[in-house]
Design an enzyme around this catalytic site. Structure first.
Site, PDB file in Angstrom:
ATOM      1  N   HIS A 173     -13.320 -37.642   8.863  1.00 28.17           N
ATOM      2  CA  HIS A 173     -13.397 -36.434   9.701  1.00 28.17           C
ATOM      3  C   HIS A 173     -13.996 -36.735  11.088  1.00 28.17           C
ATOM      4  O   HIS A 173     -13.384 -36.469  12.128  1.00 28.17           O
ATOM      5  CB  HIS A 173     -14.278 -35.369   9.038  1.00 28.17           C
ATOM      6  CG  HIS A 173     -13.977 -35.088   7.609  1.00 28.17           C
ATOM      7  ND1 HIS A 173     -12.858 -34.396   7.208  1.00 28.17           N
ATOM      8  CD2 HIS A 173     -14.661 -35.381   6.467  1.00 28.17           C
ATOM      9  CE1 HIS A 173     -12.867 -34.265   5.888  1.00 28.17           C
ATOM     10  NE2 HIS A 173     -13.946 -34.857   5.415  1.00 28.17           N
TER      11      HIS A 173
HETATM   12  C1  BDR Z   1     -17.558 -32.307   7.990  1.00 30.15           C
HETATM   13  O1  BDR Z   1     -18.627 -31.934   7.127  1.00 30.15           O
HETATM   14  C2  BDR Z   1     -19.559 -32.972   7.019  1.00 30.15           C
HETATM   15  O2  BDR Z   1     -20.009 -33.132   5.711  1.00 30.15           O
HETATM   16  C3  BDR Z   1     -18.895 -34.210   7.588  1.00 30.15           C
HETATM   17  O3  BDR Z   1     -19.856 -35.029   8.181  1.00 30.15           O
HETATM   18  C4  BDR Z   1     -17.925 -33.644   8.583  1.00 30.15           C
HETATM   19  O4  BDR Z   1     -18.535 -33.450   9.838  1.00 30.15           O
HETATM   20  C5  BDR Z   1     -16.269 -32.310   7.198  1.00 30.15           C
HETATM   21  O5  BDR Z   1     -16.061 -31.056   6.641  1.00 30.15           O
END
Ligand code: BDR
Ligand code: CA
Length: 352
Positions: free
Chosen positions: A276
């Site tokens: 992500h």
């Molecule tokens: C996002 O949520 C967090 O747990 C990760 O770091 C990322 O930024 C993904 O949904």
């Protein structure tokens, strides 16, 4: 002799001019982050990228408590040892109006996959406790100071809940509006959420802050789960790179992601992890990894079952006339993964 001196002086001036030009040409970036395993990989990518000048790392409560997130940032910076370490600032301890929500089950007890507990054969910590001090300013103030100084030359990249951004908007809305671009990792449009059926973590944690950010009026790009879940780093891929050539930074990636990958193996059925936050930094480096469409985005703040849901018109032919954001809809996943691994391996030679 005099001629040689003149040539020397000229070369010196040229190299200063080139250095100054390169500095001017770089993208000035703030990373607002809640490390977080994929945040660590994103920080590594940002610090390995000479086309970005990382002006600050601002931390926010999210995957872990904000104090832990700030320590994690400092640990990564000290380990990677960049030429110009950016300041790290402590930000919001909790969302605007809701209690904090962490994600230790996904990111480990320290938020970075348990790497603070790894030891070398001599008993010393493999990733030592950081010694860098924090910037004296709270994160929202630092963000506003940089927004005032750099204006449209500033890119703000957010990898966590948007609390610091909302507080910075409260401090100086017009400076925040003049920022060159805001790139947000968050939201889920045509796919299920990862924190509720409909909501992605960063937006779910602080929907009020997210709504303020999409309503700001600054150029905004949203990188939702729709594209980030298409980008998977497989465990075997890191192992084979490391077998081919040792690399301290790829070892960090392997260590930090092991716990996170176990989580994905159990819950998502593949032996790797979603990228992500690294993809979001990738977008700041090179827009061509992702295709976006202009549209109107809104965030649900009141629904009982739909807290943090993100909504946007994405049907072809129905795109609104007055968009407030670009939403990522397509990604060149394979090219990005290759770019990520190569850039870390080739440029992060200073890592301890
Ligand atoms: C996002 O949520 C967090 O747990 C990760 O770091 C990322 O930024 C993904 O949904
Ligand atoms: Ca994050």
């Amino acid at each position: 002799m005099a001629g040689q001196n003149t040539i020397g002086i000229r070369l010196c001036i040229y190299s200063l001019l080139i250095k100054w030009y390169n500095l001017y040409d770089m993208k000035h970036v703030i990373l607002d982050t809640d490390p977080g395993v994929d945040d660590v990989m994103a920080l590594a990518l940002a610090l390995a990228s000479s086309d970005l000048k990382i002006e600050a790392l601002t931390t926010v409560s999210g995957n872990a408590a904000v104090e832990q997130c700030a320590r994690n940032c400092q640990l990564v910076v000290e380990f990677l040892h960049p030429e110009n370490p950016p300041p790290v600032a402590l930000g919001a301890t909790q969302p605007l109006v809701r209690p904090p929500l962490t994600a230790h089950e996904v990111h480990g007890p320290d938020g970075i996959g348990g790497i603070t507990q790894l030891h070398l054969p001599d008993g010393l910590r493999k990733y030592p406790e950081p010694t860098l001090s924090l910037d004296p300013r709270p994160a929202p103030q630092l963000i506003v100071d940089l927004a005032r100084d750099l204006g449209e030359r500033l890119s703000l990249v957010t990898l966590g809940p948007l609390t610091n951004i909302a507080q910075a908007i409260d401090l100086d809305r017009s400076a925040m509006r003049n920022i060159g671009e805001i790139i947000v990792m968050g939201g889920a449009f045509k796919v299920y959420g990862n924190t509720s059926l409909v909501a992605e973590f960063n937006i779910f944690v602080d929907p009020e802050a997210a709504q303020m950010t999409v309503g700001l009026g600054a150029p905004l790009t949203i990188i939702p789960l729709d594209v980030t879940e298409q980008v998977r780093l497989m465990r075997g891929r890191i192992d084979s790179r490391l077998e081919a050539a040792p690399s301290a930074v790829l070892e960090l990636v392997r260590d930090v992601s092991a716990f996170y990958m176990d989580y994905h193996r159990e819950h998502d059925g593949f032996d790797g992890c979603y990228m992500h936050d690294p993809l979001t930094v990738g977008m700041a480096i090179d827009h061509s990894f992702i295709r976006t469409v202009p549209t109107v985005v809104a965030v649900e703040t009141t629904g009982e079952l739909t807290r943090g849901m993100t909504l946007a018109e994405l049907r072809p032919g129905r795109l609104p006339e007055l968009p407030n954001a670009e939403v990522a809809v397509e990604v060149d996943a394979e090219r990005f993964i290759d770019f990520f691994l190569s850039r870390l391996q080739e440029t992060m030679k200073n890592a301890k």
